[in-house]
Design a protein around this motif. Structure first.
Motif, PDB file in Angstrom:
ATOM      1  N   THR A 279       0.754  -1.165  -0.329  1.00  0.00           N
ATOM      2  CA  THR A 279      -0.320  -0.465  -0.221  1.00  0.00           C
ATOM      3  C   THR A 279       0.208   1.331   0.384  1.00  0.00           C
ATOM      4  OG1 THR A 279       0.091   0.497   2.875  1.00  0.00           O
ATOM      5  CG2 THR A 279      -2.291  -0.974   1.446  1.00  0.00           C
ATOM      6  N   SER A 280       0.486   2.627  -0.076  1.00  0.00           N
ATOM      7  CA  SER A 280       1.139   3.583  -0.149  1.00  0.00           C
ATOM      8  C   SER A 280       1.208   3.605   1.342  1.00  0.00           C
ATOM      9  CB  SER A 280       0.139   4.495  -0.587  1.00  0.00           C
ATOM     10  OG  SER A 280      -1.184   4.769   0.256  1.00  0.00           O
ATOM     11  N   ASP A 281       1.318   3.416   2.025  1.00  0.00           N
ATOM     12  CA  ASP A 281       1.603   3.814   3.961  1.00  0.00           C
ATOM     13  C   ASP A 281       2.127   2.425   4.121  1.00  0.00           C
ATOM     14  OD1 ASP A 281      -1.273   2.026   3.721  1.00  0.00           O
ATOM     15  OD2 ASP A 281      -1.292   2.390   5.655  1.00  0.00           O
ATOM     16  N   GLY A 282       3.036   1.490   2.903  1.00  0.00           N
ATOM     17  CA  GLY A 282       4.059   0.237   3.564  1.00  0.00           C
ATOM     18  C   GLY A 282       3.437  -1.039   3.659  1.00  0.00           C
ATOM     19  N   GLN A 283       2.971  -0.828   4.226  1.00  0.00           N
ATOM     20  CA  GLN A 283       1.910  -2.650   4.368  1.00  0.00           C
ATOM     21  C   GLN A 283       1.762  -3.629   3.149  1.00  0.00           C
ATOM     22  OE1 GLN A 283       1.108  -3.167   7.883  1.00  0.00           O
ATOM     23  NE2 GLN A 283       1.952  -1.163   7.326  1.00  0.00           N
TER      24      GLN A 283
ATOM     25  N   LYS B  80       7.667  -6.236  -6.952  1.00  0.00           N
ATOM     26  CA  LYS B  80       7.506  -5.401  -5.166  1.00  0.00           C
ATOM     27  C   LYS B  80       6.974  -4.744  -6.188  1.00  0.00           C
ATOM     28  CE  LYS B  80      11.182  -6.154  -2.268  1.00  0.00           C
ATOM     29  NZ  LYS B  80      10.507  -7.555  -2.018  1.00  0.00           N
ATOM     30  N   ILE B  81       5.177  -4.540  -6.018  1.00  0.00           N
ATOM     31  CA  ILE B  81       4.327  -3.434  -6.537  1.00  0.00           C
ATOM     32  C   ILE B  81       3.571  -2.520  -5.787  1.00  0.00           C
ATOM     33  CG2 ILE B  81       2.729  -3.160  -8.129  1.00  0.00           C
ATOM     34  CD1 ILE B  81       4.105  -6.491  -8.304  1.00  0.00           C
ATOM     35  N   TYR B  82       4.669  -0.677  -5.791  1.00  0.00           N
ATOM     36  CA  TYR B  82       3.448   0.034  -4.723  1.00  0.00           C
ATOM     37  C   TYR B  82       2.425   0.990  -5.314  1.00  0.00           C
ATOM     38  CZ  TYR B  82       8.076  -1.037  -2.520  1.00  0.00           C
ATOM     39  OH  TYR B  82       8.794  -1.693  -1.459  1.00  0.00           O
ATOM     40  N   THR B  83       1.358   0.046  -4.624  1.00  0.00           N
ATOM     41  CA  THR B  83       0.046   0.255  -4.901  1.00  0.00           C
ATOM     42  C   THR B  83      -0.526   1.811  -4.455  1.00  0.00           C
ATOM     43  OG1 THR B  83      -0.930  -0.056  -3.269  1.00  0.00           O
ATOM     44  CG2 THR B  83      -0.624  -1.560  -5.161  1.00  0.00           C
ATOM     45  N   THR B  84      -1.206   2.884  -4.989  1.00  0.00           N
ATOM     46  CA  THR B  84      -2.246   3.822  -4.546  1.00  0.00           C
ATOM     47  C   THR B  84      -2.554   3.752  -3.216  1.00  0.00           C
ATOM     48  OG1 THR B  84      -3.386   3.512  -5.796  1.00  0.00           O
ATOM     49  CG2 THR B  84      -2.356   5.181  -6.414  1.00  0.00           C
ATOM     50  N   ILE B  85      -2.948   2.052  -3.203  1.00  0.00           N
ATOM     51  CA  ILE B  85      -3.999   1.929  -1.848  1.00  0.00           C
ATOM     52  C   ILE B  85      -3.714   2.568   0.059  1.00  0.00           C
ATOM     53  CG2 ILE B  85      -5.566   0.391  -0.595  1.00  0.00           C
ATOM     54  CD1 ILE B  85      -6.608   0.835  -2.906  1.00  0.00           C
ATOM     55  N   ASP B  86      -4.052   3.221   0.110  1.00  0.00           N
ATOM     56  CA  ASP B  86      -4.109   3.346   1.535  1.00  0.00           C
ATOM     57  C   ASP B  86      -4.484   2.713   2.504  1.00  0.00           C
ATOM     58  OD1 ASP B  86      -4.824   4.433   4.904  1.00  0.00           O
ATOM     59  OD2 ASP B  86      -3.513   5.856   3.908  1.00  0.00           O
ATOM     60  N   SER B  87      -3.818   1.394   3.244  1.00  0.00           N
ATOM     61  CA  SER B  87      -4.602   0.079   4.290  1.00  0.00           C
ATOM     62  C   SER B  87      -5.902   0.462   5.119  1.00  0.00           C
ATOM     63  CB  SER B  87      -3.479  -0.254   4.816  1.00  0.00           C
ATOM     64  OG  SER B  87      -2.793   0.588   5.227  1.00  0.00           O
TER      65      SER B  87
ATOM     66  N   ASP C 256      -9.632   9.840  12.012  1.00  0.00           N
ATOM     67  CA  ASP C 256      -8.213   9.344  11.712  1.00  0.00           C
ATOM     68  C   ASP C 256      -7.907  10.339  11.722  1.00  0.00           C
ATOM     69  OD1 ASP C 256      -5.831   8.413  11.342  1.00  0.00           O
ATOM     70  OD2 ASP C 256      -6.356   6.415  10.423  1.00  0.00           O
ATOM     71  N   LYS C 257      -6.986  10.807  12.625  1.00  0.00           N
ATOM     72  CA  LYS C 257      -6.186  12.703  12.535  1.00  0.00           C
ATOM     73  C   LYS C 257      -4.960  12.419  11.573  1.00  0.00           C
ATOM     74  CE  LYS C 257      -9.414  14.745  14.941  1.00  0.00           C
ATOM     75  NZ  LYS C 257     -10.618  14.793  13.852  1.00  0.00           N
ATOM     76  N   ASP C 258      -4.212  10.993  12.180  1.00  0.00           N
ATOM     77  CA  ASP C 258      -3.159  10.642  10.996  1.00  0.00           C
ATOM     78  C   ASP C 258      -3.262  10.539   9.209  1.00  0.00           C
ATOM     79  OD1 ASP C 258      -1.932  10.266  13.809  1.00  0.00           O
ATOM     80  OD2 ASP C 258      -2.561   8.444  13.667  1.00  0.00           O
ATOM     81  N   LEU C 259      -4.227  10.232   9.169  1.00  0.00           N
ATOM     82  CA  LEU C 259      -4.342  10.241   7.350  1.00  0.00           C
ATOM     83  C   LEU C 259      -4.621  11.851   6.816  1.00  0.00           C
ATOM     84  CD1 LEU C 259      -7.319   7.487   7.460  1.00  0.00           C
ATOM     85  CD2 LEU C 259      -5.596   7.677   6.155  1.00  0.00           C
ATOM     86  N   GLY C 260      -4.739  12.874   7.919  1.00  0.00           N
ATOM     87  CA  GLY C 260      -4.916  14.047   6.804  1.00  0.00           C
ATOM     88  C   GLY C 260      -5.765  14.357   6.659  1.00  0.00           C
TER      89      GLY C 260
END
Length: 776
Positions: free
Chosen positions: A71-75, A320-327, A725-729
């Motif tokens: 995911t975009s946040d590394g998961q 290794k495929i990095y996507t736009t999805i946020d977990s 979820d404040k961490d999402l911004g």
């Protein structure tokens, strides 16, 4: 006198010297033959022995490795594999694991150079005594696993002769093992070995095995856990702790005994550990589990084509495929969909209690619906191949009950065991409602969440991109954007009254008389903003007639709708099928100041070593002027701000702080087969669809089946979670102010009519709303 001839005596060779000479000659001949044989095997003389690993393969060993999706946040959210393998370096392997392996498989591993002569002699002696045992070192086993020395591809002409094939294969393993020892350290060989072996249960390599059997990592394995995994190497099925726990326990204890024998643990430790019960945390990793399952399927479809064009194998090359999805956003989207669909399914089941929900336009059950539907399934085609035209045999199979697992909302596992016939199970599944949802950043095109259905394991059809359904009134903004871009303003007015549109289609004269969803008409002029916010069909139809339905089709395509659209007067009410995917992309043009951004789900692809193979960038195109885009954002707010706005069910959700503004549009098809909601905030665009698998399966009333009741709550629940979820911004707030001068009037006052005209012809239809001939 003749002289006597002197006789010289030649000494005869002694028997001893003859034997010595023979032995030397035999030795030299034998040595030469061995050398010749080894050289012939190494270089595949006359293609008799099959190819050996090349120097390049020895120095750059490649194993099949799962490609990983991040995911975009590394998961890590998924893998694509034929053999589920993820390598791990030696430093991340527990010493307990290494000790268990060496003690059990190759106790002299640190002493030999690839071949263990003592083990070979012991194996030969054992065979003569009737006690067969293995003599392969860990390095030899690595050579066999890594380079497939016993496969058909590595066999030469002699490799097809019994006995000879085994000798040649063993020779290749010996030679390869020696070369591996020359090129790699002992630690590197151990790491390569543990990363290549099969532990059973679809787990290849120690990292996946540790997770599969104990839900831990290789560096955190306990001694008894390491012993179980090393024990599996002898026979992964026979010693499986999941399926043969007694055998596994016995083998584990053997490994522990070996560790005590060679002083890796004390005898007291071994005795204590051997008494422990076998404890597992077993879970096989599959393609059907985890987050974003539908998304992973859509990505795989794209990646397979990309790999084909660029010479890679998605299932073997360890990309290794990095996507736009946020977990986190994906999790909230899935939770919102599940919560609403559980509620909606209970409502649907109660609504149809005692009846089947597949009905025709007159609200009558469709006869033979299940029997005809099953004929389109792959299962039925397999029965046809098996039984041909023997319909009695086919019907017998279709009506024979079997024990099976089915999907259910009744418990947290989402599964239950039942006894059903194939026909009964199909009827069972046809009762379920389905949904699709996608959220996108309109400025970058990054897809942040993708929920293609209610459960990928049981319903693999993706309702985001694969499915195309009628959008109902969510299509109306394309009428209004076409009008505004051609001179109209949100404050322009059209009379809300019955209308009949006469037109020609393929030379045939036709007429169309749309009705409002509530069968009410004010008979008064109504602003375009209020008409769209309240979803007034007759105003939309009249506006479509004014600007031309061909113009509406043109603008819809310009904004990103790629599906075929029928150019008819009712185009604005959404009769043509579209996907959630393209609707979200089209709506994203409005907050993005008139730029269409192609939806994007991959940012970059790397090889197994982290080298960048491809970087993806957003693709944008200016399709609307900035003023029109701003005015459409103002129009979309009408669903919340105009009296009777169809988005006002959102007031039930905790979304209204800091002057937060949301634009949106509901959509419902005439028989309530499809419920839609398109939601727009200052940061995101979200599309939601809810409906039955077949169009004949639906609610019977607008009170239950309209988009504001079915699809809108998914958006509301999702945005609630997102803002918390404040961490999402993502913060609440108003839409941005216009960046250009606005030349058209848009802050218009809504004047409510003093009376409402109800169409007298609609009385019967109000009793049975299923017969409505319009689209909300």
């Amino acid at each position: 006198m003749p002289q006597e001839q002197e006789t010289i005596a030649v000494p005869q060779k002694s028997m001893y010297s003859s034997v010595i000479s023979f032995v030397w000659k035999a030795f030299l001949l034998g040595f030469s033959l061995v050398v010749l044989y080894l050289v012939s095997v190494e270089y595949n003389f006359l293609y008799l022995f099959g190819a050996s690993p090349s120097l390049d393969r020895l120095e750059n060993p490649r194993t099949d490795q799962a490609s990983e999706l991040y995911t975009s946040d590394g998961q890590l959210i998924g893998k694509y594999f034929e053999e589920n393998r993820s390598p791990v370096p030696f430093r991340k392997m527990s010493p307990k694991l290494i000790n268990a392996l060496v003690a059990t498989e190759d106790v002299r591993f640190y002493e030999h150079s690839g071949i263990d002569p003592a083990a070979i002699v012991s194996a030969v002696y054992g065979s003569l005594q009737g006690d067969a045992r293995g003599a392969s070192t860990i390095t030899q086993q690595l050579a066999k696993n890594l380079y497939k020395t016993r496969t058909d591809n590595s066999q030469g002409l002699l490799g097809h002769i019994p006995v000879a094939d085994i000798i040649i294969s063993k020779t290749k393993e010996w030679l390869t093992a020696i070369k591996l020892e020359q090129r790699y350290t002992k630690d590197e060989i151990l790491a390569m070995y543990l990363n290549t072996v099969d532990f059973g249960s679809n787990s290849f390599g120690i990292k996946v095995a540790s997770k599969t059997f104990f839900h831990t990592s290789p560096d955190s394995l306990k001694t008894e856990q390491a012993a179980v995994l090393v024990g599996l190497l002898k026979a992964p099925t026979y010693y499986s702790p999941r399926y043969n726990p007694k055998n596994s326990t016995r083998r584990r204890n053997t490994v522990l005994a070996q560790m005590a024998k060679y002083k890796y643990i004390t005898q007291a430790e071994a005795d204590s550990l051997q008494k422990l019960p076998l404890e597992l945390n077993y879970k096989v990793e599959s393609h059907y589990e985890g987050p974003a399952t539908y998304f992973r399927g859509a990505v795989a479809e794209y990646l397979n084509e990309w790999c084909k064009q660029n010479g890679y194998d998605l299932y073997r090359d360890g990309l290794k495929i990095y996507t736009t999805i946020d977990s986190r956003m994906q999790k909230y989207a899935e939770e919102a969909m599940e919560k609403q669909m559980r509620t909606l399914q209970r409502r649907f089941d109660n609504h149809w209690k005692g009846r089947n929900p597949w009905v025709d336009e007159d609200n009558n059950e469709i006869p033979g619906f299940i029997e005809e539907t099953i004929k389109r399934t792959a299962y039925y085609h397999r029965l046809k191949e098996k039984y041909g035209n023997d319909t009695a045999a086919i019907n017998r199979e279709l009506n024979t009950p079997h024990e099976m697992k089915v999907f259910t909302w009744d418990n947290d596992s989402l599964e239950k065991r039942v006894v059903m016939s194939p026909l009964d199970s199909l009827a069972y599944y046809k009762h379920f409602l389905h949904g699709g949802m996608m959220t996108m950043d309109p400025f970058t095109g990054h897809i942040k969440a993708w929920v293609g259905g209610i459960n990928f394991k049981y319903f693999k059809y993706d309702h985001v991109k694969q499915a195309h359904r009628q959008p109902g009134s969510t299509f109306k903004p394309f009428v209004y954007v076409a009008a505004i871009d051609n001179g109209y303003s949100p404050c322009d007015k059209i009379v809300d009254q019955r209308i009949t549109i006469n037109y020609e289609e393929k030379g045939e004269k036709k007429s169309w008389s749309p009705t409002n969803a509530d069968w009410e008409y004010t008979g008064a002029p109504m602003t375009l903003r209020r008409a769209m916010g309240k979803s007034v069909n007759v105003v939309t139809a009249r506006l479509t007639e004014k600007i031309g339905w061909e113009t509406v089709v043109k603008y819809a395509h310009r904004l990103g709708i790629t599906s075929p659209l029928e150019s008819v007067p009712s185009i604005g009410l959404g009769p043509s099928d579209v996907s959630v995917y393209e609707m979200v992309a089209a709506y994203s043009t409005f907050p993005n100041r008139g730029f269409y951004t192609k939806p994007m789900f991959i940012t970059r692809i790397e090889d197994r070593n982290g080298n960048l193979l491809h970087q993806f960038v957003p693709k944008q195109k200016k399709v609307l002027n900035t003023e029109t885009a701003f005015l459409m954002m103002h129009m979309l707010k009408g669903g919340m701000e105009e009296p009777g706005g169809t988005s006002q069910a959102l007031w039930e959700y905790d979304l209204w702080k800091n002057g937060n503004q949301i634009g949106g549009k509901t959509g419902t098809t005439s028989n309530h087969s499809d419920g839609w909601y398109m939601g727009v905030t200052k940061d995101l665009v979200t599309g939601v669809w809810v409906g039955g698998e077949d169009r004949s399966i639906h609610f019977r009333t607008s009170q239950l089946g309209e988009g504001s009741k079915t699809a809108l709550p998914v958006f509301g629940l999702f945005m609630e979670k997102l803002y918390k979820d404040k961490d999402l911004g993502y913060t609440m707030g108003p839409f941005p102010k216009p960046t250009v001068e606005i030349t058209k009037e848009y802050n218009c006052t809504t004047v409510l009519p003093k009376k409402v005209v109800v169409d007298s012809t609609a009385i019967d239809s109000l009793v049975n709303l299923l017969n409505m001939d319009t689209l909300l």
